[in-house]
Design a protein around this motif. Structure first.
Motif, PDB file in Angstrom:
ATOM      1  N   LEU A  69     -19.024 -24.250 -40.447  1.00 49.37           N
ATOM      2  CA  LEU A  69     -19.076 -25.250 -39.345  1.00 49.37           C
ATOM      3  C   LEU A  69     -18.254 -24.724 -38.171  1.00 49.37           C
ATOM      4  O   LEU A  69     -17.039 -24.492 -38.292  1.00 49.37           O
ATOM      5  N   LYS A  70     -18.973 -24.505 -37.082  1.00 54.23           N
ATOM      6  CA  LYS A  70     -18.363 -23.804 -35.954  1.00 54.23           C
ATOM      7  C   LYS A  70     -17.098 -24.525 -35.424  1.00 54.23           C
ATOM      8  O   LYS A  70     -16.075 -23.924 -35.205  1.00 54.23           O
ATOM      9  N   HIS A  71     -17.187 -25.848 -35.242  1.00 56.25           N
ATOM     10  CA  HIS A  71     -16.034 -26.571 -34.654  1.00 56.25           C
ATOM     11  C   HIS A  71     -15.302 -27.397 -35.682  1.00 56.25           C
ATOM     12  O   HIS A  71     -14.832 -28.509 -35.411  1.00 56.25           O
ATOM     13  N   PHE A  72     -15.238 -26.866 -36.904  1.00 56.60           N
ATOM     14  CA  PHE A  72     -14.617 -27.622 -37.991  1.00 56.60           C
ATOM     15  C   PHE A  72     -13.221 -28.173 -37.639  1.00 56.60           C
ATOM     16  O   PHE A  72     -12.952 -29.364 -37.762  1.00 56.60           O
ATOM     17  N   GLU A  73     -12.364 -27.261 -37.138  1.00 54.50           N
ATOM     18  CA  GLU A  73     -10.984 -27.691 -36.858  1.00 54.50           C
ATOM     19  C   GLU A  73     -10.882 -28.736 -35.756  1.00 54.50           C
ATOM     20  O   GLU A  73     -10.122 -29.697 -35.848  1.00 54.50           O
ATOM     21  N   GLU A  74     -11.702 -28.514 -34.645  1.00 55.04           N
ATOM     22  CA  GLU A  74     -11.668 -29.495 -33.548  1.00 55.04           C
ATOM     23  C   GLU A  74     -12.095 -30.872 -34.043  1.00 55.04           C
ATOM     24  O   GLU A  74     -11.506 -31.908 -33.684  1.00 55.04           O
ATOM     25  N   ILE A  75     -13.154 -30.879 -34.917  1.00 60.95           N
ATOM     26  CA  ILE A  75     -13.662 -32.164 -35.410  1.00 60.95           C
ATOM     27  C   ILE A  75     -12.582 -32.851 -36.263  1.00 60.95           C
ATOM     28  O   ILE A  75     -12.302 -34.041 -36.102  1.00 60.95           O
ATOM     29  N   GLU A  76     -11.953 -32.011 -37.149  1.00 58.50           N
ATOM     30  CA  GLU A  76     -10.906 -32.577 -37.997  1.00 58.50           C
ATOM     31  C   GLU A  76      -9.756 -33.150 -37.149  1.00 58.50           C
ATOM     32  O   GLU A  76      -9.262 -34.263 -37.384  1.00 58.50           O
ATOM     33  N   GLU A  77      -9.355 -32.390 -36.109  1.00 51.66           N
ATOM     34  CA  GLU A  77      -8.282 -32.826 -35.190  1.00 51.66           C
ATOM     35  C   GLU A  77      -8.655 -34.122 -34.478  1.00 51.66           C
ATOM     36  O   GLU A  77      -7.858 -35.073 -34.385  1.00 51.66           O
ATOM     37  N   ALA A  78      -9.926 -34.156 -33.997  1.00 49.28           N
ATOM     38  CA  ALA A  78     -10.408 -35.347 -33.267  1.00 49.28           C
ATOM     39  C   ALA A  78     -10.392 -36.560 -34.187  1.00 49.28           C
ATOM     40  O   ALA A  78      -9.964 -37.658 -33.771  1.00 49.28           O
ATOM     41  N   ALA A  79     -10.802 -36.383 -35.443  1.00 48.16           N
ATOM     42  CA  ALA A  79     -10.820 -37.514 -36.388  1.00 48.16           C
ATOM     43  C   ALA A  79      -9.394 -38.012 -36.615  1.00 48.16           C
ATOM     44  O   ALA A  79      -9.132 -39.227 -36.673  1.00 48.16           O
ATOM     45  N   ARG A  80      -8.444 -37.056 -36.713  1.00 50.37           N
ATOM     46  CA  ARG A  80      -7.043 -37.462 -36.900  1.00 50.37           C
ATOM     47  C   ARG A  80      -6.518 -38.239 -35.681  1.00 50.37           C
ATOM     48  O   ARG A  80      -5.820 -39.253 -35.808  1.00 50.37           O
ATOM     49  N   ASP A  81      -6.926 -37.719 -34.472  1.00 46.74           N
ATOM     50  CA  ASP A  81      -6.520 -38.401 -33.212  1.00 46.74           C
ATOM     51  C   ASP A  81      -7.029 -39.832 -33.188  1.00 46.74           C
ATOM     52  O   ASP A  81      -6.310 -40.772 -32.823  1.00 46.74           O
ATOM     53  N   ILE A  82      -8.348 -39.924 -33.567  1.00 42.02           N
ATOM     54  CA  ILE A  82      -8.952 -41.262 -33.559  1.00 42.02           C
ATOM     55  C   ILE A  82      -8.125 -42.172 -34.467  1.00 42.02           C
ATOM     56  O   ILE A  82      -7.736 -43.276 -34.083  1.00 42.02           O
ATOM     57  N   ASP A  83      -7.817 -41.647 -35.670  1.00 42.45           N
ATOM     58  CA  ASP A  83      -7.067 -42.457 -36.625  1.00 42.45           C
ATOM     59  C   ASP A  83      -5.706 -42.875 -36.060  1.00 42.45           C
ATOM     60  O   ASP A  83      -5.305 -44.027 -36.155  1.00 42.45           O
ATOM     61  N   ARG A  84      -5.024 -41.900 -35.392  1.00 38.16           N
ATOM     62  CA  ARG A  84      -3.701 -42.192 -34.857  1.00 38.16           C
ATOM     63  C   ARG A  84      -3.751 -43.261 -33.767  1.00 38.16           C
ATOM     64  O   ARG A  84      -2.964 -44.210 -33.762  1.00 38.16           O
ATOM     65  N   HIS A  85      -4.729 -43.068 -32.884  1.00 38.46           N
ATOM     66  CA  HIS A  85      -4.807 -44.027 -31.757  1.00 38.46           C
ATOM     67  C   HIS A  85      -5.264 -45.393 -32.218  1.00 38.46           C
ATOM     68  O   HIS A  85      -4.788 -46.413 -31.702  1.00 38.46           O
ATOM     69  N   VAL A  86      -6.178 -45.382 -33.225  1.00 39.43           N
ATOM     70  CA  VAL A  86      -6.600 -46.689 -33.756  1.00 39.43           C
ATOM     71  C   VAL A  86      -5.384 -47.373 -34.388  1.00 39.43           C
ATOM     72  O   VAL A  86      -5.178 -48.585 -34.221  1.00 39.43           O
ATOM     73  N   GLU A  87      -4.552 -46.590 -35.063  1.00 38.21           N
ATOM     74  CA  GLU A  87      -3.345 -47.153 -35.681  1.00 38.21           C
ATOM     75  C   GLU A  87      -2.463 -47.832 -34.624  1.00 38.21           C
ATOM     76  O   GLU A  87      -1.968 -48.937 -34.806  1.00 38.21           O
ATOM     77  N   ARG A  88      -2.342 -47.079 -33.478  1.00 43.17           N
ATOM     78  CA  ARG A  88      -1.514 -47.647 -32.392  1.00 43.17           C
ATOM     79  C   ARG A  88      -2.108 -48.935 -31.860  1.00 43.17           C
ATOM     80  O   ARG A  88      -1.417 -49.927 -31.646  1.00 43.17           O
ATOM     81  N   ALA A  89      -3.440 -48.884 -31.662  1.00 44.01           N
ATOM     82  CA  ALA A  89      -4.113 -50.079 -31.144  1.00 44.01           C
ATOM     83  C   ALA A  89      -3.955 -51.232 -32.126  1.00 44.01           C
ATOM     84  O   ALA A  89      -3.763 -52.386 -31.728  1.00 44.01           O
ATOM     85  N   LYS A  90      -3.993 -50.888 -33.416  1.00 45.25           N
ATOM     86  CA  LYS A  90      -3.869 -51.951 -34.412  1.00 45.25           C
ATOM     87  C   LYS A  90      -2.461 -52.579 -34.390  1.00 45.25           C
ATOM     88  O   LYS A  90      -2.294 -53.772 -34.631  1.00 45.25           O
ATOM     89  N   THR A  91      -1.442 -51.720 -34.073  1.00 44.11           N
ATOM     90  CA  THR A  91      -0.076 -52.271 -33.952  1.00 44.11           C
ATOM     91  C   THR A  91      -0.052 -53.359 -32.884  1.00 44.11           C
ATOM     92  O   THR A  91       0.506 -54.442 -33.059  1.00 44.11           O
ATOM     93  N   VAL A  92      -0.724 -53.023 -31.763  1.00 49.75           N
ATOM     94  CA  VAL A  92      -0.740 -53.997 -30.658  1.00 49.75           C
ATOM     95  C   VAL A  92      -1.461 -55.267 -31.086  1.00 49.75           C
ATOM     96  O   VAL A  92      -0.941 -56.386 -30.923  1.00 49.75           O
ATOM     97  N   THR A  93      -2.663 -55.093 -31.675  1.00 46.29           N
ATOM     98  CA  THR A  93      -3.415 -56.315 -32.034  1.00 46.29           C
ATOM     99  C   THR A  93      -2.656 -57.096 -33.104  1.00 46.29           C
ATOM    100  O   THR A  93      -2.638 -58.323 -33.080  1.00 46.29           O
ATOM    101  N   HIS A  94      -2.014 -56.341 -33.984  1.00 48.79           N
ATOM    102  CA  HIS A  94      -1.249 -57.014 -35.022  1.00 48.79           C
ATOM    103  C   HIS A  94      -0.144 -57.873 -34.413  1.00 48.79           C
ATOM    104  O   HIS A  94       0.044 -59.037 -34.753  1.00 48.79           O
ATOM    105  N   ARG A  95       0.537 -57.257 -33.451  1.00 40.85           N
ATOM    106  CA  ARG A  95       1.618 -57.989 -32.759  1.00 40.85           C
ATOM    107  C   ARG A  95       1.059 -59.207 -32.053  1.00 40.85           C
ATOM    108  O   ARG A  95       1.654 -60.270 -32.055  1.00 40.85           O
ATOM    109  N   MET A  96      -0.097 -58.966 -31.404  1.00 33.82           N
ATOM    110  CA  MET A  96      -0.697 -60.075 -30.652  1.00 33.82           C
ATOM    111  C   MET A  96      -1.066 -61.212 -31.583  1.00 33.82           C
ATOM    112  O   MET A  96      -0.872 -62.382 -31.267  1.00 33.82           O
ATOM    113  N   LEU A  97      -1.570 -60.823 -32.765  1.00 31.95           N
ATOM    114  CA  LEU A  97      -1.931 -61.870 -33.725  1.00 31.95           C
ATOM    115  C   LEU A  97      -0.681 -62.609 -34.201  1.00 31.95           C
ATOM    116  O   LEU A  97      -0.666 -63.824 -34.296  1.00 31.95           O
TER     117      LEU A  97
END
Ligand code: ADP
Length: 545
Positions: free
Chosen positions: A361-389
Motif C-alpha cells: 500500500l503506497k500511502h500506508f503510513e500517511e493513512i495510518e497517521e491520518a486515522a490516528r489524527d482523526i481519533d485524536r481530534h475526535v477525542e478532543r471534540a468529545k471532551t468539549v461535548t462531554h463538558r457541554m453535556l
C-alpha cells in the motif's frame, strides 16, 4: 450612582431635613422674641408713664404748697404787720424752720419798692417797678417766675402774691431755693443714663440736665407745643433714648424724664441671648442629627444599590448559563453521535490497515497517521461535548456530609504529578476544625479540579499554587491562588462567561469557569476572582455551612 452622586444625595437630604426642622424653630424663636420685645417695650413705656405722672404730681404739690403758704401769709396779715421789719424777720424764721426751701421773704409796696425784707441779702429799698414779675403779679394776683439768676447770681425763682386791702395793695414775695427743687426732680434720675429736669414754656431748662446743658440753657428736646403726657422714642447712633414729657398743672413748665431703655430691657436681652443660644443649639443639634441620620440612610441606599448591582450581574450570569445550557444540550447531543461514528470509522480504517501489507500500500503510513489524527481530534471534540453535556445536565445536587479539607486534598492528588513535572509547588494552608458541610462532593470536586487546572495552566512552569480553606459567618470557603500572570482587569468580568478563553485555540474551551460558576450557584454558594496583574490570581469559593 457614583460617589459624587451619593454625596449630592446626602446634602440634598440634609438640606431638606434641616430646612423643614429649622422653619418651626426659627418661626417660634422670632415669634417669642417679637412678643417678648413688644411686651417689654410696653412695660418700659408704662413704667416711664407712671414714674413721670408721680413726679409731676409731686412737683405740682410742691409748688402748690409753696404758693398756698405765701398766699396764706399775705392774706392773714396786714401791710402794717408785714411792713414791720422785726415782725417779718420773726415770721420768716418760723417759716424757715418749717421749710428750708424759702430763701427770703419781702414785702413790696404798690410803687415797687421794698417795704420790708427778711433774708440773707440786703434788698431793703430795692425797686422792682420796672421788673416784669412786678407787672405780672399786679395783673394776675399770683405769680410764679421761671428760674433766674437775678441780683444774687444764683438760680432761684420767686412766688409773689398781690394782697388788696381796701384801696391799699401790696405784694408778698418769697424766693425759693431752686436747689431744693432740683433735688426733688433729680431723685428720679435713675440708672446710668436716666435724666430728669424741668423746662419752661420756651424750652429753657429750669433745673440742670444730668447729661445735657446746665440750668437756664435751652433743652435739646423739642418740648414746645407738647400739652399732654408724651413719650418720645429717640433713636440715636450711640444709644436709644426714651423721653417722657408732661406739662405741670400749676404753671407753664414741663417735666422731662428720660432713660436708656436698654438698661430697663437688660433682663429681656438676657432672655433673648438665652433664647438665641437655645435656637443656635437647636440648629446645631438638628444639623448633627440630620447629618448622622442622612449618612446612615445614604450608606444603606449605597449598600442596597451595590447589592442590587451584584445581584443583577449574578442574574445575568445565571440567565446566560441557562440559555447556554439549553443550547449546549442540543448541540452536544447532535455532535456526539456523528463523532462516535467518525471515531468508529477511523478505528475501522486502523483495523483494516492491520490486514494490509505496508509494502503493497503506497500511502500506508500517511493513512495510518491520518486515522490516528482523526481519533485524536475526535477525542478532543468529545471532551468539549462531554463538558457541554455536563454543563447542560442540571443535576440536582446530592446532599451528603462533606469534609471540604479532605476533598480538596484528594483533588490535589489527581494533579500532583502534573504539577511536579512542571516544577510547580502546591502549598496548603488548611483551617483546623473545619465543620462538615452538607453538599454534593462530586460537584465540589469538579470545582476544585477546574480551579487547580486553571492555576496550573496560568503558572505554566516553575511557580507555586497556594490552596487554603477557612470558615466563618456560617460559611466554609476554599481558595486557589497562583503565581501566574493574573487576569487583565478589563477582562475579569468576562471570565465566567461561557466560551470566554484567552488560551490558544485547541487549548481552552472557555467552559471551565462558567461550569464552575453554575455548580457553585446550584450549591447555594458564591465564587469570586481577585487578581493583581503580574502577581497571580485568587479564586475563592464560599459554600453555606
Ligand atoms: P479555559 O481555561 O478553557 O480558557 P475557563 O473558563 O476555565 O476556560 O477560563 C476562562 C479564562 O479565564 C481563561 O482563558 C483565562 O484567561 C482566565 N483564567 C482562568 N483562571 C485563571 C488563572 N488562574 N489565572 C489567570 N487567568 C485565568
Amino acid at each position: 450612582m457614583d460617589a459624587r452622586g451619593y454625596g449630592i444625595l446626602r446634602w440634598k437630604f440634609i438640606g431638606v431635613i434641616v430646612c423643614f426642622s429649622l422653619i418651626p424653630v426659627v418661626a417660634l424663636g422670632s415669634f417669642i422674641n417679637s412678643r417678648f420685645s413688644r411686651t417689654y417695650e410696653e412695660k418700659v413705656t408704662s413704667n416711664l408713664r407712671i414714674m413721670i405722672e408721680n413726679k409731676r404730681y409731686a412737683v405740682d404739690m410742691f409748688l402748690q404748697e409753696r404758693i398756698a403758704q405765701v398766699r396764706n401769709l399775705a392774706y392773714t396779715h396786714t401791710l402794717s404787720e408785714m411792713g414791720d421789719q422785726t415782725f417779718l424777720s420773726e415770721l420768716f424764721g418760723t417759716i424757715r424752720t418749717g421749710s428750708a426751701s424759702f430763701i427770703d421773704l419781702g414785702v413790696i409796696g404798690s410803687d415797687g419798692r421794698h417795704v420790708a425784707y427778711a433774708g440773707p441779702y440786703d434788698l431793703v429799698g430795692a425797686n422792682y417797678a420796672d421788673e416784669d414779675w412786678f407787672h405780672q403779679v399786679t395783673l394776675k394776683g399770683v405769680y410764679v417766675s421761671d428760674v433766674f439768676m437775678g441780683f444774687r447770681n444764683y438760680p432761684h425763682f420767686i412766688i409773689a402774691v398781690l394782697r388788696r386791702d381796701g384801696d391799699q395793695s401790696w405784694i408778698l414775695r418769697a424766693t425759693i431755693d431752686s436747689e431744693v427743687f432740683n433735688r426733688l426732680v433729680q431723685s428720679v434720675q435713675l440708672g446710668r443714663r436716666g435724666d430728669a429736669y424741668l423746662v419752661n414754656g420756651e424750652g429753657v431748662l429750669q433745673t440742670p440736665s444730668r447729661f445735657g446743658p446746665p440750668a437756664l440753657e435751652r433743652c435739646f428736646l423739642p418740648v414746645e407745643g407738647i400739652n399732654e403726657l408724651t413719650i418720645l422714642d429717640l433713636p440715636s447712633h450711640e444709644r436709644r433714648e426714651l423721653a417722657g414729657i408732661v406739662p405741670l398743672r400749676t404753671m407753664d413748665w414741663k417735666l422731662v424724664i428720660s432713660e436708656d431703655p436698654s438698661e430697663e430691657m437688660s433682663p429681656l436681652l438676657t432672655v433673648r441671648s438665652i433664647a438665641l443660644f437655645l435656637v443656635l443649639g437647636g440648629v446645631v443639634v438638628i444639623f448633627a442629627g440630620a447629618f448622622l441620620t442622612t449618612r446612615s440612610i445614604v450608606a444603606k441606599v449605597e449598600r442596597a444599590d451595590r447589592e442590587k448591582a451584584a445581584a443583577d450581574v449574578n442574574l445575568m450570569q445565571s440567565s446566560k448559563l441557562a440559555a447556554l445550557g439549553k443550547m449546549a444540550a442540543g448541540v452536544a447531543h447532535e455532535v456526539n453521535n456523528p463523532l462516535t461514528l467518525i471515531r468508529e470509522a477511523a478505528g475501522w480504517i486502523t483495523d483494516l490497515l492491520t490486514d494490509e501489507d505496508p509494502e503493497c500500500l503506497k500511502h500506508f503510513e500517511e493513512i495510518e497517521e491520518a486515522a490516528r489524527d482523526i481519533d485524536r481530534h475526535v477525542e478532543r471534540a468529545k471532551t468539549v461535548t462531554h463538558r457541554m453535556l455536563g454543563f447542560a445536565r442540571r443535576m440536582e445536587p446530592v446532599q451528603e456530609n462533606v469534609d471540604v479539607g479532605a476533598l480538596v486534598e484528594g483533588t490535589i492528588s489527581f494533579l500532583a504529578n502534573e504539577a511536579m513535572h512542571r516544577n510547580i509547588i502546591i502549598q496548603r494552608e488548611y483551617a483546623p476544625d473545619l465543620p462538615l458541610i452538607n453538599t454534593d462532593a462530586t460537584q465540589v470536586q469538579q470545582v476544585v479540579l477546574n480551579l487547580l487546572e486553571n492555576a496550573i495552566d496560568a503558572v505554566g512552569r516553575d511557580g507555586s499554587i497556594q490552596v487554603r480553606t477557612g470558615t466563618g459567618s456560617g460559611e466554609v470557603s476554599f481558595s486557589v491562588s497562583d503565581t501566574g500572570p493574573g487576569i487583565d482587569p478589563q477582562l475579569i468580568h468576562k471570565i465566567f462567561d461561557p466560551f470566554f478563553s484567552t488560551k490558544k485555540v485547541g487549548e481552552g474551551t472557555g467552559l471551565g469557569l462558567s461550569i464552575t460558576y453554575g455548580i457553585v450557584e446550584r450549591l447555594g454558594g458564591r465564587i469570586n476572582a481577585e487578581s493583581e496583574p503580574g502577581r497571580g490570581a485568587t479564586f475563592t469559593v464560599h459554600l453555606p455551612a
